[in-house]
Design an enzyme around this catalytic site. Structure first.
Site, PDB file in Angstrom:
ATOM      1  N   ASP A 153       0.857  -1.174   0.000  1.00 46.50           N
ATOM      2  CA  ASP A 153       0.000   0.000   0.000  1.00 46.50           C
ATOM      3  C   ASP A 153       0.903   1.237   0.000  1.00 46.50           C
ATOM      4  O   ASP A 153       2.087   1.143   0.358  1.00 46.50           O
ATOM      5  CB  ASP A 153      -0.906  -0.029   1.231  1.00 46.50           C
ATOM      6  CG  ASP A 153      -1.833   1.152   1.294  1.00 46.50           C
ATOM      7  OD1 ASP A 153      -2.530   1.413   0.308  1.00 46.50           O
ATOM      8  OD2 ASP A 153      -1.850   1.835   2.337  1.00 46.50           O
ATOM      9  N   ASP A 198      -0.035   5.199   0.785  1.00 45.36           N
ATOM     10  CA  ASP A 198      -0.147   6.229   1.810  1.00 45.36           C
ATOM     11  C   ASP A 198      -0.120   5.588   3.193  1.00 45.36           C
ATOM     12  O   ASP A 198      -0.910   4.702   3.502  1.00 45.36           O
ATOM     13  CB  ASP A 198      -1.440   7.029   1.628  1.00 45.36           C
ATOM     14  CG  ASP A 198      -1.393   8.364   2.350  1.00 45.36           C
ATOM     15  OD1 ASP A 198      -0.291   8.904   2.526  1.00 45.36           O
ATOM     16  OD2 ASP A 198      -2.449   8.875   2.734  1.00 45.36           O
TER      17      ASP A 198
END
Length: 327
Positions: free
Chosen positions: A13, A15
């Site tokens: 992932d 952020d």
């Protein structure tokens, strides 16, 4: 054995894992470089359907993270795959989103069209400039039976001015109006993880994320091991009350966890012990005593809290549990 040697693909992932807002997570570029040098493939995966892989890769390179467009997989690409497999090349699809969704549809051989045009299906994704009249027209068509694929159901989006409503808010509105449940491409649904493995390769994938309800839940649903890093939104309170489907396989303070072994705490004399730390729950209160690395502290705290939660149905009191600031 370090995780980078036990797995051949890390699906990261973005952020909260690689960057926070416009800034890189400290050490992220170096840790990923070392993991790649150990033979680990890296895929950067995102539920954000608005940006193209080229745009995401450029942003990563600006943060000194080695990334090519082929390393980036978006929920828009996963949505386009679902639509192409169902309706075939050349199918017309209403595109209710931004450039990232439009490009993904075209790259899959589909023809994006406006909400008023004839189409086999509709694809929706985050798009700050989507006009209200297009949303209204799409809502009516979904209610009347047009098949619907949503890129993701994230309720929040990290904007420059703060946490803003994400595509999940629009999905909820459309769901409430139409009574229709969309096919979802992004995490925690499985298609984005499958698309990442298909594009980047790997037989022993590891999901790496900072959110329990998307990254970790999605990995568990797909029967994929996961690493939770603590550089994003998850803290001790969220981790300690996580039910089984939200629990990561491994926990680390940051991406350096890819370069470390991840031993499990062991039960001994009524406590969970690892690397100099000892965890207990007495009168409902979690305590972790001793000394050692920050990563081992978090592993002990998580396992101790989960055992208490499973046994009693109640989360532990965390008032006496203070994570160490460093190793």
């Amino acid at each position: 054995m370090p995780l980078a040697e036990g797995y051949d693909l890390a699906m990261l992932d973005l952020d909260g894992v690689v960057y926070i807002g416009g800034d890189a997570v400290p050490g992220a570029a170096e840790h990923l470089g070392a993991a790649r040098a150990a033979g680990l493939r890296i895929a950067f995966i995102t539920n954000n359907a608005s940006r193209t892989p080229e745009q995401v890769a450029l942003h990563l390179r600006e943060l000194d993270v080695d990334a090519a467009a082929s390393d980036v997989v978006t929920s828009a690409q996963a949505a386009a795959r679902l639509l192409a497999e169902r309706f075939g090349a050349g199918a017309r699809v209403v595109c209710l989103g931004a450039e990232g969704l439009d490009q993904a549809l075209r790259a899959s051989g589909l023809e994006p069209v406006d909400a008023e045009e004839d189409a086999a299906a509709i694809a929706t994704g985050y798009g700050p400039d989507v006009p209200w009249h297009a949303i209204m027209r799409a809502a009516v068509r979904i209610r009347d039976g047009l098949p619907w694929v949503a890129s993701n159901t994230d309720h929040t989006f990290p904007a420059a001015f703060g946490v803003a409503p994400g595509h999940g808010v629009q999905v909820e509105m459309l769901r409430n109006f139409t009574g229709v449940e969309p096919v979802v491409a992004g995490k925690p649904a499985r298609p984005l993880l499958d698309e990442s493995i298909r594009r980047v390769g790997g037989r022993r994938p590891l999901m790496v994320g900072d959110r329990l309800d998307t990254d970790i839940e999605g990995a568990n649903a797909a029967d994929i091991d996961s690493l939770l890093v603590l550089t994003g939104v998850t803290g001790l309170a969220e981790l300690a009350r996580a039910r089984g489907e939200l629990r990561p396989t491994y926990v680390a303070t940051d991406l350096h966890g890819l370069l470390e072994p991840q031993p499990a705490p062991q039960d001994a004399a009524g406590a969970r012990r690892l690397g100099g730390w000892s965890g207990t729950v007495d009168d409902g209160r979690l305590e972790v005593t001793g000394a050692g690395s920050a990563g081992d502290w978090w592993r002990v705290a998580a396992v101790t809290a989960w055992q208490h939660l499973d046994a009693t149905g109640e989360p532990a009191d965390l008032a006496a549990a203070t994570p160490p600031s460093d190793g």
